[in-house]
Design a protein around this motif. Structure first.
Motif, short mmCIF file in Angstrom:
data_model
loop_
_atom_site.label_atom_id
_atom_site.label_comp_id
_atom_site.label_asym_id
_atom_site.label_seq_id
_atom_site.Cartn_x
_atom_site.Cartn_y
_atom_site.Cartn_z
N VAL A 135 -3.79 -0.33 5.63
CA VAL A 135 -5.16 0.24 4.54
C VAL A 135 -5.97 0.51 4.23
N MET A 136 -6.70 0.30 4.97
CA MET A 136 -8.36 1.13 5.66
C MET A 136 -8.78 1.10 6.95
N ASP A 137 -9.65 2.44 6.99
CA ASP A 137 -10.00 2.39 7.98
C ASP A 137 -11.77 2.77 7.90
N CYS A 165 0.69 -0.96 -0.09
CA CYS A 165 0.26 0.12 0.25
C CYS A 165 0.63 0.80 0.02
N PRO A 166 0.41 2.18 -0.65
CA PRO A 166 1.27 3.01 -0.68
C PRO A 166 1.64 4.40 0.07
N HIS A 167 -0.05 4.22 1.29
CA HIS A 167 0.59 4.81 2.56
C HIS A 167 -0.13 4.20 3.60
N GLY A 168 0.29 4.52 4.48
CA GLY A 168 -0.26 4.15 5.77
C GLY A 168 -1.53 4.65 7.08
N TRP A 169 -0.75 4.87 8.00
CA TRP A 169 -1.73 5.39 8.66
C TRP A 169 -1.62 7.48 9.32
N GLU A 170 -0.36 7.46 8.31
CA GLU A 170 -0.33 8.79 8.67
C GLU A 170 -1.24 9.56 7.33
N TYR A 199 -9.63 -5.44 -0.57
CA TYR A 199 -8.17 -4.68 0.48
C TYR A 199 -6.69 -5.59 0.72
N LYS A 200 -7.18 -7.14 0.30
CA LYS A 200 -6.40 -7.68 0.10
C LYS A 200 -5.93 -7.73 1.52
N LEU A 252 -3.50 -4.49 7.17
CA LEU A 252 -4.70 -3.84 8.58
C LEU A 252 -5.73 -3.41 7.92
N PHE A 253 -7.47 -4.18 8.65
CA PHE A 253 -7.95 -2.51 8.49
C PHE A 253 -8.69 -2.43 9.57
N TRP A 254 -8.26 -1.10 10.20
CA TRP A 254 -8.53 -0.90 11.38
C TRP A 254 -10.24 -0.09 11.03
N PHE A 255 -10.91 -1.11 11.60
CA PHE A 255 -12.40 -0.63 12.29
C PHE A 255 -12.83 0.31 13.01
N ASP A 256 -12.56 1.79 12.81
CA ASP A 256 -13.47 2.64 13.92
C ASP A 256 -12.26 4.39 13.45
#
Length: 438
Positions: A316-318, A231-236, A372-373, A289-293
């Motif tokens: 990768v996604m939240d 993924c090109p970007h993370g949490w930031e 998003y695998k 990771l999918f951070w669901f919140d």
């Protein structure tokens, strides 16, 4: 306390917050590359929004307090500045005074079982630390805690004369519900015109919605880039920022569209260079990771860099990066309000999941995990999200059907005392080891 004293006190903290973000913007000028400029643009949009509110307070111009899910395109079309009542816990979480504010709310006797994002605005209102607006747009959904703020406003001396309107949310998600909520938004617009003296020009609203559509389209295109491995970007970068730019400052502003355009370009460049989220030499993406919140903004720098750098785990996604938004048909007044109603009732994050049936949670998990695998779904279990807590078993079962590990932590997204960052890191690393991740 006279009116001028109340005004000055209410602005003191708001100006302090503005100055904090001005300092952060100066720091971004030292960052190299286009991603540094991306952060600078975001903070400029935020600061301009805050400066406008300060000007309104000091010069007695109309402005409102409300929420992202109240169709903020309407505010922009009416030239009506606004700020979000729950703004500080999210926007100023890195500021040095957040933890002392949490302690201050506890010292007031506010129950610590109440969501911290609601406790803090109550503390600010009761202590005169929040600008008193011309009118307030309330929030009757998705949880029972949010309307408690209305009760506080009605009994606070500085706020009790401020008119309040809250759109009534239907429980269902069918066409009838959307039409009902569209009428609620029309009544909200009438309320704002009555109490602020501003007028709604439908031609201008159409232009604002068209610009908003351009921002959302670019957001969708950017989110397609996040499917890439790595993924090109993370949490930031890209997640909560995109939500804030699209919905929390000046929705439908060309500067927001420009920000999304640059966000896409930054993501595309990272993919072309074959780089993942981290800038560390030799780093590899191991867990998607999918951070669901919502992110844990009160102590985000004590968890997210560790997840990414040491565990190779990339968000990768939240929930707030998730893109299910409706593009608005601007061909008529009816279609505009219909599109705004759907976007703000059925699409907006947290509102989308927790307002209606538990199926909303499971559907989003299925779609994101597949698209998003995703290697692991994390439900942080914020203590204030009791509406979501009731669906934890359903979410776990959904992940089981998909063959993806599901981790429920249990924490406070703002208060580190509830579950310390050290405890969270231990729980996550132990779970990853047990599941053979990384």
């Amino acid at each position: 306390m006279d009116k001028d004293a109340v005004r000055e006190k209410s602005l003191a903290r708001y100006k302090q917050e503005r100055d904090w973000f001005a300092l952060l913007r100066e720091a971004t000028k030292l960052l190299p590359g286009e991603e540094g400029r991306l952060q600078e643009k975001l903070l400029t949009i935020l600061l301009d929004s805050k400066e406008t509110v300060v000007d309104c307070v000091e010069n007695e111009k109309p402005f409102i307090a409300g929420y992202f899910c109240n169709a903020p395109e309407l505010f922009h079309a009416m030239d009506l500045p606004w700020y979000m009542l729950m703004e500080t816990p999210f926007l100023a979480a890195t500021a040095p005074y957040l933890q002392s504010d949490i302690e201050g709310s506890e010292n007031m006797g506010i129950g610590t079982d109440l969501c911290t994002a609601i406790r803090l605005p109550i503390y600010y209102i009761e202590n005169g630390l929040m600008p008193v607006p011309t009118a307030v747009l309330g929030l009757l959904y998705p949880c029972d805690g949010a309307p408690m703020l209305h009760q506080v406003l009605e009994h606070n001396k500085a706020w009790q004369e401020v008119p309040i309107y809250g759109c009534d949310p239907p429980y269902t998600s069918d066409e009838r519900a959307v039409e009902y909520f569209a009428d609620e938004l029309r009544r909200m617009a009438d309320f704002l015109q009555k109490h602020t003296g501003k007028t709604l020009d439908m031609k201008k609203l159409a232009l604002v919605c068209e610009e908003s559509n351009r921002s959302y389209t670019l957001w969708q295109e950017y989110n397609e880039l996040r499917r890439s491995v790595p993924c090109p970007h993370g949490w930031e970068i890209g997640g909560a920022q995109a939500f804030a730019v699209s919905q929390c400052f000046v929705a439908g502003d060309p500067r927001c569209t420009d920000w999304f355009r640059q966000l896409y370009q930054c993501g595309e460049l990272k993919i072309q260079e074959g780089k993942g989220a981290s800038k560390t030499e030799g780093w590899k993406e191991k867990i998607r990771l999918f951070w669901f919140d919502i992110m844990p903004y009160g102590w985000i720098f004590e968890l997210m860099p560790w997840l990414e750098e040491e565990m190779g785990a990339v968000i990768v996604m939240d929930m707030f990066s998730n893109f299910p938004y409706t593009l608005i048909d601007t061909s008529s007044e009816e279609t505009i309000f219909h599109g705004l109603a759907k976007r703000n009732l059925l699409d907006a994050p947290m509102i989308r999941q927790a307002r209606g049936t538990a199926e909303n949670f499971s559907k989003d998990i299925r779609r994101i995990v597949t698209d998003y695998k995703i290697d692991c779904v994390i439900w942080p279990g914020h203590m204030g999200h009791k509406d979501g807590a009731a669906t934890t078993g359903i979410m776990r079962e959904t992940c089981g059907d998909l063959g993806v590990p599901f981790l429920h932590i249990g924490l406070d997204l703002f208060d580190r005392k509830y579950t310390s960052p050290e405890e969270v890191r231990d729980k996550v690393s132990e779970y990853f080891r047990g599941m053979g991740l990384g």
